[in-house]
Design an enzyme around this catalytic site. Structure first.
Site, PDB file in Angstrom:
ATOM      1  N   ASP A 130      -3.502  -4.239 -18.693  1.00 62.66           N
ATOM      2  CA  ASP A 130      -2.504  -3.160 -18.763  1.00 62.66           C
ATOM      3  C   ASP A 130      -2.440  -2.483 -20.129  1.00 62.66           C
ATOM      4  O   ASP A 130      -1.410  -1.944 -20.512  1.00 62.66           O
ATOM      5  CB  ASP A 130      -1.120  -3.714 -18.396  1.00 62.66           C
ATOM      6  CG  ASP A 130      -1.116  -4.251 -16.966  1.00 62.66           C
ATOM      7  OD1 ASP A 130      -0.406  -5.239 -16.731  1.00 62.66           O
ATOM      8  OD2 ASP A 130      -1.844  -3.696 -16.122  1.00 62.66           O
TER       9      ASP A 130
ATOM     10  N   HIS B  51       0.617   0.809 -13.558  1.00 63.94           N
ATOM     11  CA  HIS B  51       1.405  -0.318 -14.052  1.00 63.94           C
ATOM     12  C   HIS B  51       2.852   0.147 -14.213  1.00 63.94           C
ATOM     13  O   HIS B  51       3.103   1.183 -14.842  1.00 63.94           O
ATOM     14  CB  HIS B  51       0.846  -0.830 -15.395  1.00 63.94           C
ATOM     15  CG  HIS B  51       1.560  -2.046 -15.881  1.00 63.94           C
ATOM     16  ND1 HIS B  51       1.545  -3.240 -15.180  1.00 63.94           N
ATOM     17  CD2 HIS B  51       2.352  -2.253 -16.951  1.00 63.94           C
ATOM     18  CE1 HIS B  51       2.288  -4.127 -15.815  1.00 63.94           C
ATOM     19  NE2 HIS B  51       2.792  -3.558 -16.893  1.00 63.94           N
TER      20      HIS B  51
ATOM     21  N   GLU C 152       6.309   5.926  -9.164  1.00 63.48           N
ATOM     22  CA  GLU C 152       4.900   5.506  -9.028  1.00 63.48           C
ATOM     23  C   GLU C 152       4.143   6.438  -8.093  1.00 63.48           C
ATOM     24  O   GLU C 152       3.008   6.824  -8.345  1.00 63.48           O
ATOM     25  CB  GLU C 152       4.810   4.081  -8.472  1.00 63.48           C
ATOM     26  CG  GLU C 152       5.217   2.999  -9.429  1.00 63.48           C
ATOM     27  CD  GLU C 152       5.189   1.634  -8.784  1.00 63.48           C
ATOM     28  OE1 GLU C 152       5.393   1.533  -7.555  1.00 63.48           O
ATOM     29  OE2 GLU C 152       4.942   0.666  -9.506  1.00 63.48           O
TER      30      GLU C 152
ATOM     31  N   LEU D 290      -5.082  -8.702  -9.128  1.00 65.61           N
ATOM     32  CA  LEU D 290      -5.947  -9.670  -9.813  1.00 65.61           C
ATOM     33  C   LEU D 290      -6.531  -9.046 -11.076  1.00 65.61           C
ATOM     34  O   LEU D 290      -6.921  -7.877 -11.083  1.00 65.61           O
ATOM     35  CB  LEU D 290      -7.084 -10.112  -8.887  1.00 65.61           C
ATOM     36  CG  LEU D 290      -6.680 -10.859  -7.621  1.00 65.61           C
ATOM     37  CD1 LEU D 290      -7.906 -11.126  -6.755  1.00 65.61           C
ATOM     38  CD2 LEU D 290      -5.980 -12.174  -7.966  1.00 65.61           C
ATOM     39  N   ILE D 291      -6.635  -9.840 -12.118  1.00 65.34           N
ATOM     40  CA  ILE D 291      -7.247  -9.351 -13.359  1.00 65.34           C
ATOM     41  C   ILE D 291      -8.744  -9.179 -13.128  1.00 65.34           C
ATOM     42  O   ILE D 291      -9.395 -10.049 -12.555  1.00 65.34           O
ATOM     43  CB  ILE D 291      -6.996 -10.345 -14.512  1.00 65.34           C
ATOM     44  CG1 ILE D 291      -5.488 -10.380 -14.829  1.00 65.34           C
ATOM     45  CG2 ILE D 291      -7.787  -9.943 -15.759  1.00 65.34           C
ATOM     46  CD1 ILE D 291      -5.096 -11.468 -15.818  1.00 65.34           C
ATOM     47  N   LEU D 292      -9.281  -8.031 -13.525  1.00 66.43           N
ATOM     48  CA  LEU D 292     -10.707  -7.743 -13.357  1.00 66.43           C
ATOM     49  C   LEU D 292     -11.446  -8.223 -14.608  1.00 66.43           C
ATOM     50  O   LEU D 292     -11.045  -7.940 -15.727  1.00 66.43           O
ATOM     51  CB  LEU D 292     -10.903  -6.248 -13.138  1.00 66.43           C
ATOM     52  CG  LEU D 292     -10.242  -5.721 -11.846  1.00 66.43           C
ATOM     53  CD1 LEU D 292     -10.193  -4.200 -11.846  1.00 66.43           C
ATOM     54  CD2 LEU D 292     -10.971  -6.250 -10.620  1.00 66.43           C
TER      55      LEU D 292
ATOM     56  N   GLY E 275       0.779  -1.227   0.000  1.00 64.85           N
ATOM     57  CA  GLY E 275       0.000   0.000   0.000  1.00 64.85           C
ATOM     58  C   GLY E 275       0.815   1.283   0.000  1.00 64.85           C
ATOM     59  O   GLY E 275       0.325   2.329   0.417  1.00 64.85           O
ATOM     60  N   SER E 276       2.048   1.226  -0.470  1.00 64.92           N
ATOM     61  CA  SER E 276       2.845   2.481  -0.500  1.00 64.92           C
ATOM     62  C   SER E 276       2.234   3.477  -1.487  1.00 64.92           C
ATOM     63  O   SER E 276       2.285   4.687  -1.283  1.00 64.92           O
ATOM     64  CB  SER E 276       4.295   2.172  -0.857  1.00 64.92           C
ATOM     65  OG  SER E 276       4.394   1.697  -2.188  1.00 64.92           O
ATOM     66  N   ASN E 277       1.591   2.970  -2.541  1.00 60.76           N
ATOM     67  CA  ASN E 277       0.913   3.887  -3.483  1.00 60.76           C
ATOM     68  C   ASN E 277      -0.377   4.419  -2.868  1.00 60.76           C
ATOM     69  O   ASN E 277      -0.727   5.584  -3.065  1.00 60.76           O
ATOM     70  CB  ASN E 277       0.648   3.158  -4.802  1.00 60.76           C
ATOM     71  CG  ASN E 277       1.924   3.004  -5.610  1.00 60.76           C
ATOM     72  OD1 ASN E 277       2.394   3.968  -6.204  1.00 60.76           O
ATOM     73  ND2 ASN E 277       2.513   1.835  -5.590  1.00 60.76           N
TER      74      ASN E 277
END
Ligand code: GRF
Length: 213
Positions: free
Chosen positions: A167, A127, A196, A106-108, A12-14
């Site tokens: 992406d 990304h 980022e 996870l891919i949505l 969670g740094s972003n």
């Protein structure tokens, strides 16, 4: 003030960069809720430390009674995971103006995106690569290796709109990073994360201004 829902899977740094920006006033939004795909994500602690509501939505709970060999049942369970997540998000109690995927791993699914689109909720994703470069997992490591092999001399990070092709959505923010020969992966990764944390705030701000109703 517009509301933001942040989706995470890890440290969670972003997310922290987004929280700090809302507190500094460099991001004109309110983080309404954080959803994590992992119950052990440190990002949950970061949200709780800032009194931001959290919700955990894990694939494990959908897979728990299905053997890994039963691909068909797992596929159904994964789709249910996506549909339940989308329905949770569009519920008036949770509905945000914008969703930011900040290290959501996870891919949505198409159905997830269709439900969100029907409710006109834009989704953006961070990304750690340039458009058309290293889509999918381990992008940081793959870019670093290509840099060390001399295949590329520029990599970077992008914030893009989320579509079903992983992406590949339209970029909102692209920040290039020059590759340094003989730089360790850790040194490169540190530069990526610093980049980022700037890009995700810039991208969220831009999305609030240009993508939200
Ligand atoms: C970031 O490097 C992001 O690009 C990748 O996962 C990492 C998330 O880091 N998808 P954090 O959870 O925001 O610290």
């Amino acid at each position: 003030m517009k509301s933001i829902l942040v989706m995470i899977s890890g440290s969670g740094s972003n997310l922290q960069a987004l929280i700090d920006a809302t507190q500094k006033g460099t991001l004109d939004g309110k983080i309404k809720e954080v959803i994590s795909s992992s119950s052990s994500a440190y990002g949950l602690t970061r949200a709780q430390n800032s009194n931001i509501p959290t919700h955990v939505h894990t694939l494990d709970t959908y897979y728990k009674d299905i053997p890994a060999t039963d691909k068909g049942k797992r596929k159904q369970a994964r789709e249910q995971f996506n549909v339940d997540l989308a329905n949770y998000i569009v519920d008036p109690e949770h509905k945000p103006d914008l969703i930011v995927c900040a290290g959501w791993m996870l891919i949505l699914s198409q159905q997830f995106l269709e439900i969100l689109e029907k409710h006109e909720i834009p989704i953006i994703n961070l990304h750690p690569a340039l458009p058309g470069q290293f889509a999918g997992i381990n992008a940081i490591e793959r870019a670093w290796e290509a840099g060390q092999n001399g295949e590329i001399n520029v990599a970077g990070v992008m914030i893009h709109k989320v579509i079903t092709q992983v992406d590949e959505g339209e970029p909102l923010v692209v920040r290039e990073i020059a590759m340094n020969k003989d730089e360790t992966l850790e040194q490169y990764e540190e530069r990526v994360h610093q980049t980022e944390h700037l890009a995700i705030v810039e991208g969220a701000q831009k999305a609030l201004q240009t993508l939200c109703k």
